[in-house]
Design a protein around this motif. Structure first.
Motif, PDB file in Angstrom:
ATOM      1  N   GLU A 150      -6.748  -4.847  -4.123  1.00  0.00           N
ATOM      2  CA  GLU A 150      -6.949  -3.876  -3.049  1.00  0.00           C
ATOM      3  C   GLU A 150      -6.238  -2.553  -3.339  1.00  0.00           C
ATOM      4  OE1 GLU A 150      -5.499  -6.278   0.045  1.00  0.00           O
ATOM      5  OE2 GLU A 150      -3.391  -5.729  -0.197  1.00  0.00           O
ATOM      6  N   ASN A 151      -5.158  -2.618  -4.132  1.00  0.00           N
ATOM      7  CA  ASN A 151      -4.420  -1.399  -4.500  1.00  0.00           C
ATOM      8  C   ASN A 151      -4.750  -0.911  -5.905  1.00  0.00           C
ATOM      9  OD1 ASN A 151      -2.512  -0.953  -2.149  1.00  0.00           O
ATOM     10  ND2 ASN A 151      -2.041  -3.087  -2.649  1.00  0.00           N
ATOM     11  N   GLN A 152      -5.508  -1.706  -6.674  1.00  0.00           N
ATOM     12  CA  GLN A 152      -5.860  -1.408  -8.062  1.00  0.00           C
ATOM     13  C   GLN A 152      -4.605  -1.130  -8.900  1.00  0.00           C
ATOM     14  OE1 GLN A 152      -9.183   1.491  -6.933  1.00  0.00           O
ATOM     15  NE2 GLN A 152     -10.085   0.409  -8.689  1.00  0.00           N
TER      16      GLN A 152
ATOM     17  N   VAL B 136       0.527 -12.803 -14.056  1.00  0.00           N
ATOM     18  CA  VAL B 136       0.214 -11.378 -14.176  1.00  0.00           C
ATOM     19  C   VAL B 136      -1.235 -11.192 -13.743  1.00  0.00           C
ATOM     20  CG1 VAL B 136      -0.034  -9.423 -15.751  1.00  0.00           C
ATOM     21  CG2 VAL B 136       1.874 -11.028 -16.031  1.00  0.00           C
ATOM     22  N   VAL B 137      -1.446 -10.242 -12.811  1.00  0.00           N
ATOM     23  CA  VAL B 137      -2.781  -9.962 -12.291  1.00  0.00           C
ATOM     24  C   VAL B 137      -3.137  -8.517 -12.584  1.00  0.00           C
ATOM     25  CG1 VAL B 137      -4.292 -10.138 -10.279  1.00  0.00           C
ATOM     26  CG2 VAL B 137      -2.224 -11.550 -10.400  1.00  0.00           C
ATOM     27  N   SER B 138      -4.366  -8.272 -13.013  1.00  0.00           N
ATOM     28  CA  SER B 138      -4.821  -6.921 -13.354  1.00  0.00           C
ATOM     29  C   SER B 138      -5.249  -6.161 -12.107  1.00  0.00           C
ATOM     30  CB  SER B 138      -6.000  -7.001 -14.322  1.00  0.00           C
ATOM     31  OG  SER B 138      -7.212  -7.241 -13.616  1.00  0.00           O
ATOM     32  N   PRO B 139      -5.438  -4.843 -12.207  1.00  0.00           N
ATOM     33  CA  PRO B 139      -5.929  -4.059 -11.069  1.00  0.00           C
ATOM     34  C   PRO B 139      -7.326  -4.466 -10.601  1.00  0.00           C
ATOM     35  CG  PRO B 139      -4.881  -2.614 -12.680  1.00  0.00           C
ATOM     36  CD  PRO B 139      -5.016  -3.958 -13.325  1.00  0.00           C
TER      37      PRO B 139
ATOM     38  N   GLN C  84       0.827  -1.199   0.000  1.00  0.00           N
ATOM     39  CA  GLN C  84       0.000   0.000   0.000  1.00  0.00           C
ATOM     40  C   GLN C  84       0.867   1.257   0.000  1.00  0.00           C
ATOM     41  OE1 GLN C  84      -2.695   2.202   3.212  1.00  0.00           O
ATOM     42  NE2 GLN C  84      -3.470   0.154   2.741  1.00  0.00           N
ATOM     43  N   HIS C  85       1.953   1.216   0.769  1.00  0.00           N
ATOM     44  CA  HIS C  85       2.870   2.359   0.760  1.00  0.00           C
ATOM     45  C   HIS C  85       3.418   2.615  -0.641  1.00  0.00           C
ATOM     46  CE1 HIS C  85       6.092   5.131   1.833  1.00  0.00           C
ATOM     47  NE2 HIS C  85       6.900   4.341   1.139  1.00  0.00           N
ATOM     48  N   LEU C  86       3.805   1.543  -1.334  1.00  0.00           N
ATOM     49  CA  LEU C  86       4.335   1.702  -2.686  1.00  0.00           C
ATOM     50  C   LEU C  86       3.268   2.253  -3.635  1.00  0.00           C
ATOM     51  CD1 LEU C  86       6.378  -1.614  -2.834  1.00  0.00           C
ATOM     52  CD2 LEU C  86       7.335   0.705  -2.817  1.00  0.00           C
ATOM     53  N   ALA C  87       2.027   1.788  -3.489  1.00  0.00           N
ATOM     54  CA  ALA C  87       0.940   2.310  -4.324  1.00  0.00           C
ATOM     55  C   ALA C  87       0.726   3.790  -4.058  1.00  0.00           C
ATOM     56  CB  ALA C  87      -0.342   1.526  -4.066  1.00  0.00           C
ATOM     57  N   ARG C  88       0.704   4.171  -2.794  1.00  0.00           N
ATOM     58  CA  ARG C  88       0.530   5.582  -2.451  1.00  0.00           C
ATOM     59  C   ARG C  88       1.706   6.435  -2.924  1.00  0.00           C
ATOM     60  NH1 ARG C  88      -1.523   6.104   3.742  1.00  0.00           N
ATOM     61  NH2 ARG C  88      -3.622   5.209   3.531  1.00  0.00           N
ATOM     62  N   SER C  89       2.865   5.791  -3.075  1.00  0.00           N
ATOM     63  CA  SER C  89       4.055   6.511  -3.542  1.00  0.00           C
ATOM     64  C   SER C  89       4.096   6.648  -5.055  1.00  0.00           C
ATOM     65  CB  SER C  89       5.322   5.803  -3.045  1.00  0.00           C
ATOM     66  OG  SER C  89       5.362   5.775  -1.633  1.00  0.00           O
ATOM     67  N   GLY C  90       3.045   6.158  -5.733  1.00  0.00           N
ATOM     68  CA  GLY C  90       2.940   6.366  -7.172  1.00  0.00           C
ATOM     69  C   GLY C  90       3.161   5.159  -8.036  1.00  0.00           C
ATOM     70  N   ALA C  91       3.374   3.970  -7.436  1.00  0.00           N
ATOM     71  CA  ALA C  91       3.604   2.780  -8.251  1.00  0.00           C
ATOM     72  C   ALA C  91       2.373   2.430  -9.081  1.00  0.00           C
ATOM     73  CB  ALA C  91       3.988   1.600  -7.371  1.00  0.00           C
ATOM     74  N   ASP C  92       2.580   2.145 -10.366  1.00  0.00           N
ATOM     75  CA  ASP C  92       1.521   1.658 -11.261  1.00  0.00           C
ATOM     76  C   ASP C  92       1.423   0.140 -11.213  1.00  0.00           C
ATOM     77  OD1 ASP C  92       1.078   4.297 -12.513  1.00  0.00           O
ATOM     78  OD2 ASP C  92       3.055   3.944 -13.405  1.00  0.00           O
TER      79      ASP C  92
ATOM     80  N   LEU D 145      -2.017   0.176 -18.962  1.00  0.00           N
ATOM     81  CA  LEU D 145      -1.834   0.877 -17.700  1.00  0.00           C
ATOM     82  C   LEU D 145      -2.960   1.858 -17.379  1.00  0.00           C
ATOM     83  CD1 LEU D 145       0.582   0.374 -15.772  1.00  0.00           C
ATOM     84  CD2 LEU D 145       1.014  -0.386 -18.106  1.00  0.00           C
ATOM     85  N   THR D 146      -3.845   2.127 -18.324  1.00  0.00           N
ATOM     86  CA  THR D 146      -4.972   3.011 -18.016  1.00  0.00           C
ATOM     87  C   THR D 146      -5.944   2.355 -17.032  1.00  0.00           C
ATOM     88  OG1 THR D 146      -6.289   2.252 -19.913  1.00  0.00           O
ATOM     89  CG2 THR D 146      -4.822   4.137 -20.262  1.00  0.00           C
ATOM     90  N   GLN D 147      -5.784   1.048 -16.777  1.00  0.00           N
ATOM     91  CA  GLN D 147      -6.635   0.358 -15.814  1.00  0.00           C
ATOM     92  C   GLN D 147      -6.264   0.667 -14.365  1.00  0.00           C
ATOM     93  OE1 GLN D 147      -7.020  -3.875 -16.556  1.00  0.00           O
ATOM     94  NE2 GLN D 147      -6.772  -3.574 -18.751  1.00  0.00           N
ATOM     95  N   VAL D 148      -5.080   1.213 -14.144  1.00  0.00           N
ATOM     96  CA  VAL D 148      -4.635   1.547 -12.793  1.00  0.00           C
ATOM     97  C   VAL D 148      -5.500   2.678 -12.245  1.00  0.00           C
ATOM     98  CG1 VAL D 148      -2.709   2.454 -11.430  1.00  0.00           C
ATOM     99  CG2 VAL D 148      -2.291   0.774 -13.241  1.00  0.00           C
ATOM    100  N   SER D 149      -5.887   2.578 -10.981  1.00  0.00           N
ATOM    101  CA  SER D 149      -6.806   3.548 -10.400  1.00  0.00           C
ATOM    102  C   SER D 149      -6.530   3.768  -8.915  1.00  0.00           C
ATOM    103  CB  SER D 149      -8.254   3.061 -10.582  1.00  0.00           C
ATOM    104  OG  SER D 149      -9.166   3.895  -9.905  1.00  0.00           O
TER     105      SER D 149
END
Length: 265
Positions: free
Chosen positions: A191-193, A212-215, A155-163, A237-241
């Motif tokens: 959970e992190n999309q 490979v797992v999608s958001p 979650q920290h990595l997602a909040r830090s901008g990871a796609d 990558l437009t699926q990232v949210s």
């Protein structure tokens, strides 16, 4: 915003030359600009018993690291490869990144397994990495093996901008309950999309898939457990949210990451 990922499920023995040959075979199945993943310990070797580190040829390992860097340059790929790494008078469990430009980057595992703690030193940072793609930068966060059990790190990595999450593991225990680690990977994605790009070693006892797992938590591709093989997947990558993360009740519960203190002069 499409990115192609090549995942190589290979053995991770203690023979560096054999490991190099396996890595070259995986990269041969990739195309320029691909993000290529090799398992935890793929270059140095890895096993629950880390006693072979005492006699591992450090000079040969350093030369092999340079060889892998050259492979990434020649093939024009972004290569993530696990390796035990001697540095600063200690051994680390690391994910090494090699860019087509020749640039390098290292993630050092922060949450070591029980068998690693007497032998290896733990990292202290959770950085993200920008991976250049034809359309712009793919931002990734890297995690290793048992770190799948610590969702706050992801979650920290997602909040830090990871796609996307790059996940390298060496998970082959007959004592592990079937399906648990696969479920963890799907949860970390949903959970992190974010996308999860995961690679494990090829071993008949393998209990975590290479996939490979999608958001959305959809498994887009998966290699057969225990078999040596390569898969290549192109993702959008437009699926990232941030839709889910944006609805967290951070007024009630929040996570705070404290970077390590810098040594004084």
């Amino acid at each position: 915003m499409q990115t192609s990922v090549t995942i190589g499920q290979i053995p991770t023995g203690w023979n560096i030359d054999t490991n190099l040959a396996s890595i070259e075979e995986v990269v041969a199945d990739s195309k320029p600009d691909d993000v290529v993943l090799l398992p935890e310990g793929a270059l140095s070797g890895y096993a629950p018993d880390l006693s072979p580190l005492a006699t591992l040829d450090r000079a040969a390992l350093a030369e092999a690291i340079d060889t892998v860097a050259g492979i990434a340059r020649r093939r024009g790929v972004h290569l993530f490869c696990g390796s035990l790494l001697p540095e600063g008078g200690a051994w680390w469990n690391a994910a090494l990144y090699f860019a087509p430009s020749g640039d390098r980057w290292t993630y050092r595992k922060i949450n070591l397994a029980v068998n690693e703690r007497p032998v290896l030193r733990a990292g202290a940072e959770l950085p993200t990495l920008r991976v250049p793609q034809p359309w712009g930068d793919l931002v990734v966060g890297v995690q290793l093996c048992r770190e799948i059990r610590y969702p706050e790190q992801w979650q920290h990595l997602a909040r830090s901008g990871a796609d996307a999450f790059v996940y390298l593991t060496n998970a082959a225990s007959p004592e592990a309950a079937a399906g648990v680690w696969r479920s963890h990977l799907i949860s970390r994605a949903a959970e992190n999309q974010r996308f999860v790009f995961a690679v494990n070693l090829a071993d008949e006892r393998q209990h975590c898939p290479s996939m490979v797992v999608s958001p959305r938590g959809e498994v887009l591709a998966e290699l057969p457990a225990g078999e040596i093989g390569t898969l290549r997947v192109t993702v959008d990558l437009t699926q990232v949210s941030d839709w889910s993360l944006g609805q967290q009740r951070r007024d009630v519960l929040d996570l705070h990451y404290h970077p390590p203190a810098q040594p004084s002069d």
